[in-house]
Design an enzyme around this catalytic site. Structure first.
Site, PDB file in Angstrom:
ATOM      1  N   SER A  27       0.850  -1.188   0.000  1.00 15.03           N
ATOM      2  CA  SER A  27       0.000   0.000   0.000  1.00 15.03           C
ATOM      3  C   SER A  27       0.887   1.240   0.000  1.00 15.03           C
ATOM      4  CB  SER A  27      -0.951  -0.025   1.205  1.00 15.03           C
ATOM      5  OG  SER A  27      -1.861   1.043   1.128  1.00 15.03           O
ATOM      6  N   THR A  28       0.865   2.033   1.062  1.00 12.14           N
ATOM      7  CA  THR A  28       1.646   3.272   1.104  1.00 12.14           C
ATOM      8  C   THR A  28       3.131   2.986   0.905  1.00 12.14           C
ATOM      9  OG1 THR A  28       0.045   4.089   2.718  1.00 12.14           O
ATOM     10  CG2 THR A  28       2.092   5.348   2.447  1.00 12.14           C
ATOM     11  N   HIS A  34      -2.784  -1.090  -3.300  1.00 15.61           N
ATOM     12  CA  HIS A  34      -3.976  -0.263  -3.104  1.00 15.61           C
ATOM     13  C   HIS A  34      -3.914   0.969  -4.005  1.00 15.61           C
ATOM     14  CE1 HIS A  34      -4.306  -1.993   1.242  1.00 15.61           C
ATOM     15  NE2 HIS A  34      -4.743  -2.840   0.336  1.00 15.61           N
ATOM     16  N   MET A  36      -0.065   1.025   4.948  1.00 15.93           N
ATOM     17  CA  MET A  36      -0.815   1.475   6.105  1.00 15.93           C
ATOM     18  C   MET A  36      -1.914   0.464   6.430  1.00 15.93           C
ATOM     19  SD  MET A  36      -2.481   5.275   6.416  1.00 15.93           S
ATOM     20  CE  MET A  36      -1.041   5.892   5.522  1.00 15.93           C
ATOM     21  N   ASP A  47      -4.317  -4.700   6.145  1.00 19.86           N
ATOM     22  CA  ASP A  47      -4.786  -5.562   5.058  1.00 19.86           C
ATOM     23  C   ASP A  47      -3.721  -6.618   4.776  1.00 19.86           C
ATOM     24  OD1 ASP A  47      -6.387  -6.517   2.997  1.00 19.86           O
ATOM     25  OD2 ASP A  47      -5.513  -5.157   1.524  1.00 19.86           O
TER      26      ASP A  47
END
Length: 376
Positions: free
Chosen positions: A187-188, A214, A307, A310
Site C-alpha cells: 500500500s503506502t 492499493h 498502512m 490488510d
C-alpha cells in the site's frame, strides 16, 4: 499522564487559492493537524519550508515557476526534510504524474476529486488526506492532546508458536514443497518497493507473481505499464480468466478483488466485485486466502510497506496451510502497518530489509526447490 504530543504540522502548496483554502480549512478541522503555511508555487514553498518547518507537505503538480515534480526533487535534497503527499487529478495524466512523483521520492499521493458543494468537497479532502497524513507522521494525537498508545511490540522469538520478530530469524516450520506462486501485497510506499523487488528478479523467475497494490483503476494500469518498462518480466493488469504462467506479474486492477481459482490442472485469475475488505478493493486478504486454498503449502506470500493491516487475515490462512510469509522490515518501510501487523502476529518466516527482499525470495524459492527434489 505523559506530555501531550504536538499536532502534525502541514503545509499546503497549490497555485489555486480556492484549493488552498479548501484544503487548509478541511485539515484544520482535525485537532491532530495544524496547517502552518501555504504557498502558490514550488519556489515559494521552498522559501517557506525552513521557516515554518512542516512535518508534511501537500504538493500540487501544475504550478507556475516551479511545478510539483521539480519542487519534490528539491525537497528531497533537504536534510531531514518533510514528508510529501502528491496531490493530483484523477485522470490518466494525473495517474502518470503521481507515479512519477512516487518514483522520485513522494511518500504517498492523493487524488483531487470534484464535488457538488463545499461541504461535500471538504469531506472528500478529509477522507482522502487525513488518514494518509496521520499514517505518515508519527505523534498524531486522538484529538484529546494525549499521545495515542504505542503499537504492540513485535512478538518475541521466544514466544510460543510465534515467528521471531528479529531481522533474519526464521520459524521452525516443517519442510514443505517448493513454492509455486508468489503473492505480494503493498500500500503506502508500495510502488517504489514493488519496483525494487520486481526489477531485481531474473527473466527466468520460475513462479507467477500476483500483486495487490492499493490504487484506483487508472493508477493500477499506469503502475503495470511502469513496471513492465523497468522489468525483464512481463507485467500487466489482471484479466479475468487469465492463465497463471511463470515469470508473469499480474497487478490487481483498481476497484476489483483479484483471486485465483483451480481449472483442472491450470490456475486462472478470477476478478470479483465483492464488497471492499479493510476499506480496500483490491484488497490483499482475498488474494492471500485464494492462494492459500489453491496452492496450500507451496504458496509464498510477501507483505511490503503499507498502512493498516490488510493482508493479516490472508497471511494467517497461508500460514495455516503451511505456506510461507516474508515481510519488509520497519526501517525500510514508508509505513510499517501491513508488514508489522503480520510480524507481530507471529506469521512471518522472515523480516527482510527491502534491498534484500528479491534475494530472499530467490533464495527461498531455490531452497524449497532443492528440498522437494531431495524428497522426490
Amino acid at each position: 499522564m505523559g506530555n501531550p504530543v504536538r499536532r502534525i504540522r502541514v503545509m499546503v502548496v497549490d497555485d489555486v487559492s480556492m484549493v488552498r483554502r479548501l484544503v487548509t480549512n478541511a485539515l484544520g478541522a482535525d485537532p491532530a493537524i495544524e496547517v502552518v503555511g501555504a504557498a502558490a508555487n514550488g519556489r515559494e514553498a521552498l522559501e517557506k519550508i525552513p521557516v515554518v518547518k512542516p512535518d508534511l507537505v501537500i504538493l500540487d503538480y501544475e504550478m507556475p515557476e516551479m511545478d510539483g515534480l521539480e519542487t519534490l526533487r528539491e525537497i528531497r535534497k533537504l536534510v531531514g526534510g518533510p514528508k510529501v503527499i502528491f496531490f493530483s487529478s484523477y485522470t490518466r495524466q494525473g495517474a502518470k504524474v503521481s507515479l512519477d512523483a512516487l518514483w522520485q521520492g513522494a511518500d504517498d499521493y492523493a487524488t483531487k476529486v470534484t464535488a457538488d458543494n463545499l461541504a461535500a468537497a471538504t469531506k472528500c479532502v478529509q477522507n482522502e488526506l487525513i488518514p494518509k497524513i496521520k499514517g505518515l507522521c508519527e505523534g498524531a494525537t486522538d484529538g484529546s492532546g494525549v499521545a495515542a498508545p504505542a503499537a504492540a511490540a513485535p512478538a518475541s522469538a521466544d514466544a510460543p508458536g510465534a515467528a521471531p520478530a528479529v531481522q533474519g530469524a526464521t520459524t521452525q516450520q516443517p519442510s514443505i514443497a517448493r513454492a509455486d506462486v508468489l503473492a505480494i501485497g503493498a500500500s503506502t510506499g508500495g510502488p517504489r518497493a514493488l519496483s525494487t523487488v520486481i526489477e531485481a528478479l531474473p527473466a527466468d523467475f520460475p513462479l507467477p507473481i500476483l500483486v495487490v497494490q492499493h490504487m484506483p483503476p487508472l493508477f493500477t494500469r499506469s503502475l503495470a505499464e511502469r513496471l513492465a518498462s523497468r522489468s525483464v518480466l512481463r507485467c500487466a493488469e489482471g484479466v479475468d480468466g487469465a492463465l497463471l504462467e511463470p515469470g508473469t506479474v499480474w497487478i490487481a486492477p483498481g476497484n476489483w478483488h483479484m483471486t485465483v481459482v483451480r481449472d483442472g490442472t491450470d490456475v486462472r485469475i478470477r476478478l470479483t466485485g465483492d464488497p471492499p475488505e479493510n476499506s480496500c478493493r483490491p484488497s490483499v486478504d482475498p488474494l492471500f486466502r485464494s492462494v492459500a486454498e489453491v496452492y496450500g503449502p507451496s504458496a509464498l506470500g510477501v507483505l511490503l510497506t503499507g498502512m493498516g493491516q490488510d493482508g493479516l487475515l490472508g497471511a494467517r490462512r497461508i500460514h495455516e496451510r503451511q505456506g510461507r510469509i516474508l515481510v519488509q522490515d520497519e526501517a525500510t518501510s514508508v509505513v510499517w502497518g501491513m508488514p508489522g501487523a503480520v510480524a507481530r502476529a507471529g506469521l512471518a518466516q522472515r523480516i527482510v530489509p527491502l534491498p534484500e527482499m528479491a534475494g530472499e525470495i530467490l533464495k527461498h524459492v531455490t531452497a524449497l526447490g532443492r528440498r522437494r527434489a531431495s524428497v522426490v
